[in-house]
Design an enzyme around this catalytic site. Structure first.
Site, PDB file in Angstrom:
ATOM      1  N   TYR A 194       0.925  -1.174  -0.014  1.00 25.61           N
ATOM      2  CA  TYR A 194      -0.066   0.060   0.044  1.00 25.61           C
ATOM      3  C   TYR A 194       0.842   1.294   0.127  1.00 25.61           C
ATOM      4  O   TYR A 194       0.395   2.398  -0.718  1.00 25.61           O
ATOM      5  CB  TYR A 194      -1.105  -0.007   1.301  1.00 25.61           C
ATOM      6  N   HIS A 199     -14.431   0.713  -1.293  1.00 20.08           N
ATOM      7  CA  HIS A 199     -13.468   0.026  -0.611  1.00 20.08           C
ATOM      8  C   HIS A 199     -12.246   0.911   0.128  1.00 20.08           C
ATOM      9  O   HIS A 199     -11.222   0.308   0.145  1.00 20.08           O
ATOM     10  CB  HIS A 199     -12.773  -0.614  -1.965  1.00 20.08           C
TER      11      HIS A 199
END
Ligand code: APR
Length: 234
Positions: A56, A109
């Site tokens: 990420y 999301h």
């Protein structure tokens, strides 16, 4: 189209592809480079948080450099100029809709910009790069994680999303493969509500046959043309 028509739009990674952000299931996409179970599940995070933060962090750094493309800007134009309500629901965790001028985007999301405490649920703005054991600003537990919805977790805003779909006069899915639920079934909900449904994608998605209309091509071309048509002016 009716001046007061309610337009509900679902976007996926394909709308950000021309901004240089990777999609998931295209040739060489993110799921060809990383195993979903390692980087996009709670089990993967528990097993190897460094790997997940690394995944990420790389996407956060890349997203920070990306610019909105004409498709993002066209949706913001539609929101600004259409007299009826225009709701943008995105599966994307980048902030390119907002950078392109869109408002009230529903990130089902989650977002790369958010950090979440796995212990107390506190949320705070994520640093560009998160480290394992990041203490939560609220409860100090070393349990900071990306505020992104992983496989097996409940997407955000679902009640609100279904309420919008039930009122939709027009539903469009843009740049999504139609492979992941519940988003892949939004077209069916909209259809049940009597909405006209259109897919704007590079190629037919897995859900293509369930749309009343399909427009193929790169989003930076198809979306501005579609919006100009809806508004009745170039
Ligand atoms: N213009 C329009 N569509 C495009 C473009 C483009 N330039 N480039 C790619 N596409 C299309 C592809 O044809 C594909 O159908 O975008 C779609 C991208 O599909 P995915 O990579 O599966 O992305 P998405 O549908 O957003 O994935 C849904 O899956 O892994 C999870 O959480 C992740 O939100 C993601 C979800």
């Amino acid at each position: 189209m009716e001046k007061s028509a309610k337009i509900v739009i679902l976007t996926g990674a394909g709308i950000s592809a021309e901004s240089g952000l990777g999609t998931f299931r295209d040739e060489g996409g993110l799921w060809a480079q990383h195993r979903i179970e390692d980087v996009a599940t709670p089990e993967g995070f528990a097993r190897n948080p460094d790997l997940v933060h690394g995944f990420y962090n790389a996407r956060r750094v890349q997203a920070a450099k990306a610019q909105p493309n004409p498709a993002h800007r066209a949706l913001a134009r539609l929101q600004a100029e259409h007299t009826g309500e225009v709701v943008i629901i995105t599966q994307n965790v980048d902030a390119l809709h907002e950078a392109g001028g869109a408002a009230q985007v529903l990130h089902m999301h989650g977002t790369l910009a958010g950090a979440l405490c796995a212990v107390c649920g506190h949320r705070w703005p994520a640093p560009l790069e998160m480290q394992t054991g990041q203490p939560c600003p609220a409860c100090a537990a070393p349990a900071g994680r990306p505020d992104v919805v992983w496989f097996g977790e409940m997407p955000y805003f679902m009640e609100e999303i279904y309420a919008h779909l039930a009122e939709a006069d027009l539903f469009a899915a843009i740049g999504t493969s139609g492979e992941v639920y519940p988003a892949a079934a939004f077209v069916d909900e909209a259809h049940l509500a009597g909405a006209h449904t259109v897919e704007l994608n590079l190629e037919p998605s897995a859900a293509a046959s369930r749309f009343g209309e399909r427009r193929f091509g790169p989003a930076s071309e198809t979306v501005p043309a579609w919006v100009a048509e809806l508004l009745g002016r170039p």
